[in-house]
Design an enzyme around this catalytic site. Sequence first.
Site, PDB file in Angstrom:
ATOM      1  N   ARG A 123       0.825  -1.214   0.000  1.00  0.00           N
ATOM      2  CA  ARG A 123       0.000   0.000   0.000  1.00  0.00           C
ATOM      3  C   ARG A 123       0.854   1.257   0.000  1.00  0.00           C
ATOM      4  NH1 ARG A 123      -3.582  -1.084   4.091  1.00  0.00           N
ATOM      5  NH2 ARG A 123      -4.896  -1.946   2.453  1.00  0.00           N
ATOM      6  N   TYR A 124       1.856   1.285   0.858  1.00  0.00           N
ATOM      7  CA  TYR A 124       2.738   2.448   0.958  1.00  0.00           C
ATOM      8  C   TYR A 124       3.969   2.222   0.084  1.00  0.00           C
ATOM      9  CZ  TYR A 124      -0.129   3.225   5.129  1.00  0.00           C
ATOM     10  OH  TYR A 124      -1.177   3.403   5.997  1.00  0.00           O
ATOM     11  N   ARG A 127       7.102   0.165   1.953  1.00  0.00           N
ATOM     12  CA  ARG A 127       6.936  -0.950   2.870  1.00  0.00           C
ATOM     13  C   ARG A 127       5.815  -1.873   2.410  1.00  0.00           C
ATOM     14  NH1 ARG A 127       5.715   3.940   4.610  1.00  0.00           N
ATOM     15  NH2 ARG A 127       3.872   4.430   5.840  1.00  0.00           N
ATOM     16  N   CYS A 136      -3.437 -18.512  14.353  1.00  0.00           N
ATOM     17  CA  CYS A 136      -3.361 -17.665  15.548  1.00  0.00           C
ATOM     18  C   CYS A 136      -3.482 -18.544  16.790  1.00  0.00           C
ATOM     19  CB  CYS A 136      -4.488 -16.632  15.556  1.00  0.00           C
ATOM     20  SG  CYS A 136      -4.315 -15.320  14.338  1.00  0.00           S
ATOM     21  N   CYS A 140      -9.294 -13.670  18.034  1.00  0.00           N
ATOM     22  CA  CYS A 140      -9.838 -12.466  18.662  1.00  0.00           C
ATOM     23  C   CYS A 140     -11.170 -12.138  18.008  1.00  0.00           C
ATOM     24  CB  CYS A 140      -8.876 -11.288  18.503  1.00  0.00           C
ATOM     25  SG  CYS A 140      -7.241 -11.582  19.213  1.00  0.00           S
ATOM     26  N   CYS A 143     -11.185  -9.276  15.338  1.00  0.00           N
ATOM     27  CA  CYS A 143     -10.165  -9.367  14.298  1.00  0.00           C
ATOM     28  C   CYS A 143     -10.633  -8.720  12.997  1.00  0.00           C
ATOM     29  CB  CYS A 143      -9.820 -10.835  14.046  1.00  0.00           C
ATOM     30  SG  CYS A 143      -8.544 -11.064  12.783  1.00  0.00           S
ATOM     31  N   ARG A 145      -9.362  -9.362  10.191  1.00  0.00           N
ATOM     32  CA  ARG A 145      -9.231 -10.382   9.141  1.00  0.00           C
ATOM     33  C   ARG A 145     -10.107 -11.594   9.438  1.00  0.00           C
ATOM     34  NH1 ARG A 145      -2.800  -9.565   9.262  1.00  0.00           N
ATOM     35  NH2 ARG A 145      -2.726  -7.604   8.116  1.00  0.00           N
ATOM     36  N   ASP A 304     -12.219  -1.374  12.946  1.00  0.00           N
ATOM     37  CA  ASP A 304     -12.465  -1.398  11.500  1.00  0.00           C
ATOM     38  C   ASP A 304     -13.912  -1.775  11.163  1.00  0.00           C
ATOM     39  OD1 ASP A 304      -9.859  -0.711  10.810  1.00  0.00           O
ATOM     40  OD2 ASP A 304      -9.171  -2.790  10.888  1.00  0.00           O
ATOM     41  N   ASP A 341      -7.865   3.356  10.168  1.00  0.00           N
ATOM     42  CA  ASP A 341      -7.329   2.700   8.979  1.00  0.00           C
ATOM     43  C   ASP A 341      -8.405   2.838   7.909  1.00  0.00           C
ATOM     44  OD1 ASP A 341      -5.456   1.369   7.492  1.00  0.00           O
ATOM     45  OD2 ASP A 341      -5.189  -0.260   8.921  1.00  0.00           O
ATOM     46  N   LYS A 348      -3.505   4.399   7.228  1.00  0.00           N
ATOM     47  CA  LYS A 348      -3.759   4.892   8.581  1.00  0.00           C
ATOM     48  C   LYS A 348      -3.778   6.423   8.590  1.00  0.00           C
ATOM     49  CE  LYS A 348      -1.371   0.823  10.293  1.00  0.00           C
ATOM     50  NZ  LYS A 348      -1.070   0.366   8.912  1.00  0.00           N
TER      51      LYS A 348
END
Length: 442
Positions: A123-124, A127, A136, A140, A143, A145, A304, A341, A348
């Site tokens: 995206r950037y 990076r 995992c 969570c 999450c 995702r 999100d 985000d 972000k």
Amino acid sequence: MQEAIKLTQEHLNTSQSSDYLMDKWTDWRWQLKNTIRKVETFEKIMGIKFSDEKKKEINETIDKFPMAITPYYLSLIDEDDFETDPVFKQSFPSIDELIISSIDMEDPLHEDKDSPICGITHRYPDRVLFHVSNVCAMYCRHCTRKRKVGDVDSVPSDEMIAAGIDYIKNTPTVRDVLLSGGDPFLLSDEKLDHILGLVAAIPHVEVIRIGTRTPVVLPYRITDKLIKVLSKYDNLWINTHYNHPREITKTSINALKKLTGAGIPLGNQSVLLKDVNDCPQIMKKLVHKLVANRVRPYYLYQCDLSEGLEHFRTNVGKGIEIMESLRGHTSGFAIPTYVIDAPGGGGKIPVMPNYLISWSTNKVILRNYEGVITTYQMPDTYEHTACDLNCTNCKLQLKLNNEESDRKPIGISKLLCDYEETITLVPENLERDQRNQSDEAI
């Protein structure tokens, strides 16, 4: 510790000695093997009984979004008030997860769309996120995702890892690689070492980051053997994910000490969650406990727009209130950056209180955390050094190679720089442009 022994006895159905039980309890592989995945197991260990209707709702949720809670993390739940417990809320399914809002999205951050190849999100400019694991220690409930949770088909293969490495090798603008998942620390030590070695060997990669929640939900994963692997890489940074001060236990602190003792810089990314940590006092206690253990609060995320998270989301105003309660009221390095985000892959975006009230040609008007309004006078003699990207002749003596100095700015940075002629940023497909094109056709 007695709670740990009790839970281990429940799992093993044995009355073995405390030493034997604790050997099992502190084995991270045993923790994973005995992860709680069924309502009945939860009921048995916690000594509670859900109604048939409640159990039906929970199982409906699990069918869509699986449950996985490590015995360690389960042991942190307050049995006497479990339904309002922050650990319970983050780990145990709720029927509210099946309420899909009209604005919810499967992939709100466009991680899949911003993926030039499978496993890489770019995206950037400088990076990338490298998806190296889909496993995992715990699922969570908040999450972002959730679309990948429990999906064995999306576990990265050796071929996908190799393709990701090749992409990074062939993209010299990438200087920062974030290993993510899933949780990279759920890979074996050997597999993680292999991937780290491949990334570290790429000349233009300056920084490697790992995002993990194991110090929070599976602290026994931070073994001496893992530390030996991580210590080999001197450009490594680790971010973990504490959301509530209750999660920073003695066991968790020991895991953090092993990481900091190896000289690895640690950061923390929290998510603002309704009825979990949406309180200025809770967040202040959290950041204080983090910095006391050499963990720098990095981001506080607005929750999100992923499917099933509506019941966790707060108003942005609550996040601003929390930031106001931190700035000036605690150490500067204990204050995270509150970010949204942006949906659609915008990245972000900091959302912070306004301290710059106004400005003129020679001064700015500021306010502090107490409400005191003050001015800062501009220098009378300042003349900025105009930049034409000719670093060789620049008096500031920054010697860049051609590749570095040829990088072109984008966005607002492009409007501000001296060497670009662009004066306006114009979104695509403006209605007035379409009207003008129609007029021209006539």
